[in-house]
Design an enzyme around this catalytic site. Structure first.
Site, PDB file in Angstrom:
ATOM      1  N   GLY A   1     113.761 -33.607  38.586  1.00 47.26           N
ATOM      2  CA  GLY A   1     115.075 -33.574  37.973  1.00 47.26           C
ATOM      3  C   GLY A   1     114.972 -33.495  36.461  1.00 47.26           C
ATOM      4  CG  LEU A   2     114.998 -36.441  33.942  1.00 51.29           C
ATOM      5  CD1 LEU A   2     113.816 -37.146  33.334  1.00 51.29           C
ATOM      6  CD2 LEU A   2     116.298 -36.948  33.349  1.00 51.29           C
ATOM      7  CB  CYS A   3     115.721 -29.489  34.581  1.00 49.59           C
ATOM      8  SG  CYS A   3     115.804 -29.663  36.352  1.00 49.59           S
ATOM      9  N   GLY A   4     119.001 -30.771  33.412  1.00 52.44           N
ATOM     10  CA  GLY A   4     120.376 -30.348  33.228  1.00 52.44           C
ATOM     11  C   GLY A   4     121.009 -29.863  34.515  1.00 52.44           C
TER      12      GLY A   4
ATOM     13  CG  PHE B   1     117.127 -25.723  37.269  1.00 55.50           C
ATOM     14  CD1 PHE B   1     116.883 -24.441  36.845  1.00 55.50           C
ATOM     15  CD2 PHE B   1     116.449 -26.203  38.374  1.00 55.50           C
ATOM     16  CE1 PHE B   1     115.968 -23.647  37.505  1.00 55.50           C
ATOM     17  CE2 PHE B   1     115.539 -25.403  39.042  1.00 55.50           C
ATOM     18  CZ  PHE B   1     115.305 -24.135  38.602  1.00 55.50           C
TER      19      PHE B   1
END
Lengths: 294, 137
Positions: free
Chosen positions: A89-92, A94
């Protein structure tokens, strides 16, 4: 009103968060560069394969007996959807946007009375779609591309799809992935793999006369080999694009997070200083008024 | 021989070779063929074997490919290879291990799919061994 100590602790914690996000941004940036260059390196193969397929398909056009991977089964009842997401995760937005697009597509198909089957690639998509469509899963993959995406991995997935197709388990196959446009924009793309949308054969840019090829062995035999191969290439390409998009999205997301953390530190510091000042003033007033009362 | 033919070797991961050469000999599925400039346009599948690049009448490079496709036009030869290794980079140990692994996989294969895969791997490994044998002597 938080005490001075609370404020101090919060500032420290936001500062360390900022360190993490800015490090992640750096990592994503360097991974993005690598992902982009491998996506570019894979382009010649795909282009040349497209050229061959175009030539083959145009020479076979209108003939019966063309492989079913090219022409489809003639039905449109069972759809297979390959969803490409990331493991982390931690990719906006996406993964969110892929999931949203998939959900809309699947619901649309189901409303039309079609049967839907899903293959997920990447942990995030699998987890987020499980509640609604878990029963439609035929296969889930994860850990793809942890050490750079290898063609063999795409080939595995393509093999699975081809086997399913040969067994008549679906009629139409679509892949959903994020096409890389730039580090700040990724486009959710639905691409139909089976039956194949054959690219128009354009005139070669070198100005070559479009040659009439000889085929060895026969057109059908080559096509029968080439089509599963092409499927693998298309999947490979979507994996690469998705990987580049993921890194781009993460870079942007982490950049924003770093900036937000900076803003937050500033406002917290101001609050901290103000309340420290207020406290000092208050103590002074107490001392002075105490002295005056004497 | 002033005229040259543009030779391109591409693997799914990247473009491996792109250069003008005098002649290439490609192991087509129906037999090896040499492609010179102004060869008749042709598309063929490639069996596992060795591609030889000729320059100035001599083999300048030998590359092992594990099958794929070739497109020949008058000015150009494009080979889409599944896997490509320079023959000089192959070694006996690596190839022997691969052969053994492929044989083991074939023995263990219990479904048609895995059996076909194992057979393919075995054919590739054998071809690799043959390629190696041909160069050593």
């Amino acid at each position: 009103m938080p005490s001075l100590k609370d404020l101090r602790l919060r500032i420290v914690s936001v500062k360390s968060t900022r360190k993490i996000t800015s490090a992640m941004k750096m990592v994503a940036a360097s991974k993005l560069r690598r992902a982009q260059s491998s996506a570019e390196a894979a382009r010649p193969y795909a282009e040349r394969m497209e050229r061959m397929l175009g030539a083959l398909a145009s020479s076979l056009a209108g003939q019966s007996g063309a492989p079913r991977l090219l022409t489809g089964t003639g039905k449109d009842d069972v759809h297979l959807i390959v969803v490409v997401t990331s493991d982390r995760g931690l990719c906006g937005g996406f993964n969110g946007s892929i999931v949203r697009a998939t959900r809309a597509h699947v619901t649309g198909l189901q409303a039309d009375g079609k049967t839907v089957k899903i293959i997920t690639i990447g942990r995030k998509g699998r987890d987020q779609l499980r509640r609604e469509f878990g029963s439609l899963y035929v296969e889930t993959y994860e850990g793809i591309g942890r050490k750079g995406i290898a063609f063999a991995e795409a080939n595995n997935i393509a093999d699975k799809v081809t086997t399913m197709f040969d067994a008549g388990e679906f009629d139409v196959c679509t892949v959903v992935y994020n096409r890389f446009q730039s580090a700040i924009s990724q486009v959710v793309t639905l691409q139909q793999l089976v039956p194949l949308a054959v690219p128009e054969t354009q005139a070669d840019d070198s100005g070559e006369v479009k040659a009439l090829y000889e085929y060895e062995p026969t057109e059908e035999a080559i096509l029968a080999d080439l089509l599963p191969r092409n499927l693998a290439v298309q999947i490979f390409r979507s994996l690469l694009e998705s990987n580049a998009s993921e890194q781009g999205a993460r870079m942007t997301a982490m950049d924003n997070a770093t900036r937000n953390a900076g803003d937050m530190i500033n406002s917290l510091t101001i609050r901290y200083n103000r309340s420290r000042q207020a406290q000092i003033t208050k103590e002074l007033i107490e001392i002075i008024s105490g002295a005056e009362a004497l | 021989m002033s005229e040259k033919v543009e030779f391109e070797l591409v693997s799914p991961e990247r473009l491996l070779i792109s250069q003008a050469v005098d002649m290439v000999v490609v192991p087509g599925s129906e037999g090896d063929f040499g492609a010179l400039p102004r060869h008749a346009p042709m598309i063929t599948s490639v069996r596992p074997g060795v591609i030889a690049i000729y320059e100035d009448g001599d083999v300048s490079e030998r590359i092992f490919v594990a099958g794929g496709f070739a497109e020949v036009t008058e000015a150009r030869v494009t080979v889409l290879a599944e896997e490509a290794v320079k023959v000089s980079d192959l070694n006996h140990e690596g190839v022997a291990t691969r052969l053994r692994l492929a044989e083991e996989a074939l023995e263990e294969a219990d479904t048609d799919v895995t059996r076909v895969q194992a057979q393919r791997a075995l054919v590739v490994a054998r071809a690799m061994q043959a390629a190696l044998g041909a160069t050593v002597h």
